[in-house]
Write an enzyme that holds these catalytic residues in place. Structure first.
Site, mmCIF file in Angstrom:
data_model
loop_
_atom_site.group_PDB
_atom_site.id
_atom_site.type_symbol
_atom_site.label_atom_id
_atom_site.label_comp_id
_atom_site.label_asym_id
_atom_site.label_seq_id
_atom_site.Cartn_x
_atom_site.Cartn_y
_atom_site.Cartn_z
ATOM 1 C CG HIS A 166 4.199 4.936 4.430
ATOM 2 N ND1 HIS A 166 3.302 5.599 5.255
ATOM 3 C CD2 HIS A 166 3.654 3.692 4.245
ATOM 4 C CE1 HIS A 166 2.291 4.799 5.546
ATOM 5 N NE2 HIS A 166 2.476 3.633 4.943
ATOM 6 C CG HIS B 251 -4.096 0.537 4.462
ATOM 7 N ND1 HIS B 251 -3.668 -0.526 5.200
ATOM 8 C CD2 HIS B 251 -3.093 1.450 4.525
ATOM 9 C CE1 HIS B 251 -2.478 -0.280 5.694
ATOM 10 N NE2 HIS B 251 -2.091 0.907 5.286
ATOM 11 C CG HIS C 245 -0.014 0.715 12.362
ATOM 12 N ND1 HIS C 245 0.606 1.929 12.573
ATOM 13 C CD2 HIS C 245 0.509 0.227 11.202
ATOM 14 C CE1 HIS C 245 1.457 2.161 11.588
ATOM 15 N NE2 HIS C 245 1.429 1.138 10.746
ATOM 16 C CE1 TYR D 193 4.798 3.836 8.028
ATOM 17 C CE2 TYR D 193 4.582 3.613 10.404
ATOM 18 C CZ TYR D 193 4.009 3.665 9.152
ATOM 19 O OH TYR D 193 2.651 3.530 9.024
ATOM 20 C CD GLU E 27 3.774 0.550 7.167
ATOM 21 O OE1 GLU E 27 3.223 0.245 8.239
ATOM 22 O OE2 GLU E 27 3.136 1.005 6.188
ATOM 23 C CG HIS F 149 -0.184 0.174 2.534
ATOM 24 N ND1 HIS F 149 0.215 -0.900 3.306
ATOM 25 C CD2 HIS F 149 0.238 1.286 3.203
ATOM 26 C CE1 HIS F 149 0.841 -0.461 4.381
ATOM 27 N NE2 HIS F 149 0.873 0.864 4.343
#
Length: 302
Positions: free
Chosen positions: A209, A195, A241, A250, A260, A148
């Site tokens: 990112h 996502h 997260h 990251y 990431e 993503h």
């Protein structure tokens, strides 16, 4: 029908040779080709010719992102839908970039260039007949695929509406103001990951990112070891997260583009009910353990 997945990211880099070394030996992608100041990479479990394009430039950042559609004729259909929605569309000719067919290009309300395409050379992953779980001689972190990206822009709501109404993206999570009146960030999906693209309120046209998937928390820790051995600059060391429930690191490539590696999270379906976070809980949502953001996370954009 429609969008299958995030197909590729084109990133601008300051030094192509350093970047090729980093993405080949630290990230562990496969260099597929290079020509005219551009390098093409794929991850080991991807079957298309490339998912990451690096182009040498005088400043880093995102040149474009692209979604792959299932059928060629859908390019015409999406072109009409975008124009009906009020978005200008341009055609990208077949062969403009190596191994790629034609595409349509448009701009999100956040100022980012997006392409839709179907045709790309299929090179396979070498794991289709009585295969082992993974190939030999993997290098570095060796993620199996691109996952993503997160971009920033002023009009989060406008970009969200376009992606959901024209392309049938679905919302997994969002951050809103305390009164619930304004959308500050959104996580959208077309596949079965939390996502495929996220949008955060901030300067237009910026990249926060792009991310590669890993299989487990142990893989995340291994990635941190690889990064440490290679003296890569961390943004955030291994953590979880709150948003998406995934585990993460990251860090920055040699040009300052944030990367990431991401693992886990839930598997949403089309009828998934979005998770809402209020802005006062942003720190907990992004970094569940620390529960606060570092300054770099908000300001280091390319």
């Amino acid at each position: 029908m429609g969008i299958m997945r995030l197909g590729r990211v084109e990133a601008r880099v300051l030094d192509l040779e350093k970047s090729i070394d980093y993405y080949s030996n630290v990230i562990g992608l496969q260099l597929m080709a290079r020509e005219n100041g551009t390098a093409y990479f794929k991850a080991w479990d991807e079957e298309d010719h490339h998912s990451l394009i690096l182009t040498e430039a005088d400043h880093p950042g995102l040149a474009h992102l692209a979604f792959k559609v299932r059928y060629e004729h859908e390019l015409d259909e999406f072109e009409k839908s975008l124009e009906t929605y009020g978005v200008r569309v341009n055609r990208v000719s077949k062969g403009t970039r190596l191994a790629e067919g034609q595409a349509i290009r448009f701009e999100l309300p956040t100022g980012h260039l997006v392409e839709l395409y179907h045709e790309i050379e299929r090179v396979g992953n070498g794991l289709k007949l009585n295969p082992d779980p993974y190939p030999d001689n993997l290098k570095g972190i060796a993620p199996p695929q691109l996952d993503h990206l997160l971009i920033t822009g002023e009009d989060v709501q406008g970009a969200t509406d376009l992606l959901m109404k024209v392309f049938d993206f679905h919302m997994s999570e969002r951050i809103v103001t305390l009164d619930g009146e304004q959308l500050l960030a959104v996580w959208l999906f077309r596949t079965n990951t939390p996502h495929d693209i996220a949008i955060l309120k901030g300067p237009n046209g910026k990249l926060h990112h792009f991310a590669f998937t890993l299989g487990s928390w142990n893989d995340i820790l291994h990635a941190a070891d690889v990064l440490g051995k290679n003296n890569v600059a961390f943004d955030v060391t291994p953590t979880r997260h709150g948003i998406t429930r995934g585990t993460t690191i990251y860090f920055f490539d040699p040009s300052g583009n944030r990367n990431e590696v991401f693992s886990g999270g839930y598997i949403p379906c089309e009828d998934f009910t979005p998770v809402t976070w209020t802005e006062d809980q942003l720190g907990k949502g992004i970094f569940y353990h620390m529960r606060e953001l570092n300054e770099r996370f908000s300001t280091a954009l390319t």
